[in-house]
Design a protein around this motif. Structure first.
Motif, PDB file in Angstrom:
ATOM      1  N   MET A   5       0.830  -1.197   0.000  1.00 45.20           N
ATOM      2  CA  MET A   5       0.000   0.000   0.000  1.00 45.20           C
ATOM      3  C   MET A   5       0.869   1.253   0.000  1.00 45.20           C
ATOM      4  O   MET A   5       0.503   2.278  -0.570  1.00 45.20           O
ATOM      5  CB  MET A   5      -0.907   0.010   1.229  1.00 45.20           C
ATOM      6  CG  MET A   5      -1.989  -1.048   1.208  1.00 45.20           C
ATOM      7  SD  MET A   5      -3.173  -0.799  -0.129  1.00 45.20           S
ATOM      8  CE  MET A   5      -3.314  -2.471  -0.731  1.00 45.20           C
ATOM      9  N   THR A   6       2.024   1.181   0.642  1.00 46.04           N
ATOM     10  CA  THR A   6       2.889   2.350   0.735  1.00 46.04           C
ATOM     11  C   THR A   6       3.588   2.668  -0.582  1.00 46.04           C
ATOM     12  O   THR A   6       4.150   3.746  -0.733  1.00 46.04           O
ATOM     13  CB  THR A   6       3.948   2.154   1.838  1.00 46.04           C
ATOM     14  OG1 THR A   6       4.730   0.996   1.536  1.00 46.04           O
ATOM     15  CG2 THR A   6       3.290   1.977   3.196  1.00 46.04           C
ATOM     16  N   CYS A  10      -0.796   8.697  -3.808  1.00 42.35           N
ATOM     17  CA  CYS A  10      -1.982   9.100  -3.037  1.00 42.35           C
ATOM     18  C   CYS A  10      -3.251   8.808  -3.827  1.00 42.35           C
ATOM     19  O   CYS A  10      -4.248   8.311  -3.273  1.00 42.35           O
ATOM     20  CB  CYS A  10      -1.916  10.590  -2.714  1.00 42.35           C
ATOM     21  SG  CYS A  10      -0.608  11.044  -1.566  1.00 42.35           S
ATOM     22  N   ALA A  11      -3.223   9.104  -5.137  1.00 44.86           N
ATOM     23  CA  ALA A  11      -4.392   8.868  -5.980  1.00 44.86           C
ATOM     24  C   ALA A  11      -4.704   7.378  -6.070  1.00 44.86           C
ATOM     25  O   ALA A  11      -5.870   6.955  -5.972  1.00 44.86           O
ATOM     26  CB  ALA A  11      -4.166   9.442  -7.373  1.00 44.86           C
ATOM     27  N   GLU A  15      -8.044   5.461  -4.710  1.00 46.08           N
ATOM     28  CA  GLU A  15      -8.864   4.681  -5.651  1.00 46.08           C
ATOM     29  C   GLU A  15      -9.032   3.252  -5.153  1.00 46.08           C
ATOM     30  O   GLU A  15     -10.120   2.669  -5.224  1.00 46.08           O
ATOM     31  CB  GLU A  15      -8.221   4.695  -7.036  1.00 46.08           C
ATOM     32  CG  GLU A  15      -8.373   6.037  -7.758  1.00 46.08           C
ATOM     33  CD  GLU A  15      -7.506   6.137  -8.997  1.00 46.08           C
ATOM     34  OE1 GLU A  15      -6.900   5.110  -9.382  1.00 46.08           O
ATOM     35  OE2 GLU A  15      -7.425   7.237  -9.559  1.00 46.08           O
ATOM     36  N   ARG A  16      -7.953   2.689  -4.626  1.00 44.47           N
ATOM     37  CA  ARG A  16      -8.028   1.329  -4.083  1.00 44.47           C
ATOM     38  C   ARG A  16      -8.939   1.289  -2.855  1.00 44.47           C
ATOM     39  O   ARG A  16      -9.701   0.347  -2.662  1.00 44.47           O
ATOM     40  CB  ARG A  16      -6.615   0.875  -3.712  1.00 44.47           C
ATOM     41  CG  ARG A  16      -6.511  -0.547  -3.178  1.00 44.47           C
ATOM     42  CD  ARG A  16      -6.711  -1.605  -4.262  1.00 44.47           C
ATOM     43  NE  ARG A  16      -6.539  -2.925  -3.692  1.00 44.47           N
ATOM     44  CZ  ARG A  16      -5.366  -3.562  -3.630  1.00 44.47           C
ATOM     45  NH1 ARG A  16      -4.270  -3.001  -4.126  1.00 44.47           N
ATOM     46  NH2 ARG A  16      -5.289  -4.770  -3.100  1.00 44.47           N
ATOM     47  N   LEU A  17      -8.870   2.333  -2.049  1.00 46.96           N
ATOM     48  CA  LEU A  17      -9.725   2.421  -0.865  1.00 46.96           C
ATOM     49  C   LEU A  17     -11.196   2.517  -1.257  1.00 46.96           C
ATOM     50  O   LEU A  17     -12.067   1.994  -0.556  1.00 46.96           O
ATOM     51  CB  LEU A  17      -9.311   3.650  -0.036  1.00 46.96           C
ATOM     52  CG  LEU A  17      -9.847   3.783   1.383  1.00 46.96           C
ATOM     53  CD1 LEU A  17      -9.370   2.626   2.255  1.00 46.96           C
ATOM     54  CD2 LEU A  17      -9.404   5.115   1.988  1.00 46.96           C
ATOM     55  N   ALA A  31      -3.966   4.364   9.661  1.00 53.84           N
ATOM     56  CA  ALA A  31      -2.508   4.410   9.745  1.00 53.84           C
ATOM     57  C   ALA A  31      -1.942   5.522   8.865  1.00 53.84           C
ATOM     58  O   ALA A  31      -1.010   6.242   9.268  1.00 53.84           O
ATOM     59  CB  ALA A  31      -1.916   3.060   9.338  1.00 53.84           C
ATOM     60  N   TYR A  32      -2.507   5.688   7.675  1.00 54.58           N
ATOM     61  CA  TYR A  32      -2.038   6.717   6.756  1.00 54.58           C
ATOM     62  C   TYR A  32      -2.297   8.110   7.321  1.00 54.58           C
ATOM     63  O   TYR A  32      -1.427   8.985   7.298  1.00 54.58           O
ATOM     64  CB  TYR A  32      -2.722   6.535   5.405  1.00 54.58           C
ATOM     65  CG  TYR A  32      -2.189   7.434   4.307  1.00 54.58           C
ATOM     66  CD1 TYR A  32      -0.832   7.700   4.203  1.00 54.58           C
ATOM     67  CD2 TYR A  32      -3.046   7.989   3.366  1.00 54.58           C
ATOM     68  CE1 TYR A  32      -0.339   8.509   3.190  1.00 54.58           C
ATOM     69  CE2 TYR A  32      -2.565   8.796   2.350  1.00 54.58           C
ATOM     70  CZ  TYR A  32      -1.218   9.061   2.265  1.00 54.58           C
ATOM     71  OH  TYR A  32      -0.734   9.868   1.261  1.00 54.58           O
ATOM     72  N   VAL A  33      -3.498   8.303   7.861  1.00 53.65           N
ATOM     73  CA  VAL A  33      -3.840   9.599   8.451  1.00 53.65           C
ATOM     74  C   VAL A  33      -2.923   9.893   9.636  1.00 53.65           C
ATOM     75  O   VAL A  33      -2.438  11.017   9.806  1.00 53.65           O
ATOM     76  CB  VAL A  33      -5.319   9.619   8.877  1.00 53.65           C
ATOM     77  CG1 VAL A  33      -5.628  10.849   9.726  1.00 53.65           C
ATOM     78  CG2 VAL A  33      -6.226   9.608   7.653  1.00 53.65           C
TER      79      VAL A  33
END
Length: 210
Positions: A5-6, A10-11, A15-17, A31-33
């Motif tokens: 994921m890392t 960002c795009a 999109e995956r989310l 975790a990203y936030v």
């Protein structure tokens, strides 16, 4: 997962989310936030380091830079750990209902899936503590970034708790589930008010009312 994921932009991550896929989900987003909130803390310190007005705090600032860099990297690793753990939960639930191994597989996967969100919460709490320590040791021009960092870490802390509860409420092992939930609740009770106080104080300072 074939791609971390890392490693996504960002795009691509957003999109995956948004896709109809089990991962990433709320845990990875949390975790990203949290990593973004932690990064703001590091940024504030880097702009402060070496400034004559804050020379007395240089050693503390350097310590905070090193600590927040570690926490940010840890949160990025937890993005992938959460995705792997939840993928295992999805795979366990996909086992045929008549398969006697299904219940044990689900339980084991839930135990593992509860750990990344708990670690995300702990990491965000550590970031909030470091944001608190900045106090008046930064330029007024950077106080809004301190407030943003606090709010992002707060959101990540709360969001990760929901991911943890989603796993613990489904566990058969209620003793372990209750242990994790109690630790989660202690973190929330301790850190949510402190995050709010930090963000409110910073907001008042930014608006000239501090």
């Amino acid at each position: 997962m074939s791609v971390s994921m890392t490693e996504k932009t960002c795009a691509e991550f957003s999109e995956r989310l948004a896709a109809r896929e089990p991962v990433p989900g709320g845990g990875g987003a949390s975790a990203y936030v949290g990593a973004l909130g932690t990064a703001l803390c590091t940024m504030v310190c880097r702009f402060t380091e070496g400034k004559p007005a804050y020379a007395a705090h240089d050693e503390s600032i350097r310590h905070t830079i090193a600590a927040t860099d570690r926490i940010r990297r840890e949160l990025l690793v937890l993005m992938d750990e959460d995705a792997r753990a939840y993928a295992a939960v999805s795979a366990a639930y996909a086992i045929d209902r008549d398969d006697p191994r299904r219940a044990d597989a689900i339980e084991a996967a839930l135990h593992e899936a509860a750990l990344p969100p708990y670690r995300i919460m702990v990491a965000c709490a550590r970031s909030l503590a470091l944001l608190e320590e900045l106090g008046d040791h930064v330029s007024r021009l950077l106080i809004s970034d301190v407030a943003c960092g606090a709010q992002l870490c707060r959101a990540a802390l709360m969001s990760a708790s929901l991911t943890l509860y989603a796993n613990t409420t489904a566990m058969v092992d209620r003793k372990r589930a209750c242990e994790l939930e109690e630790e989660c609740e202690e973190l929330l009770e301790h850190w949510l008010p402190r995050a709010d106080a930090l963000a409110d104080a910073a907001a008042r300072a930014v608006r000239g009312r501090g």
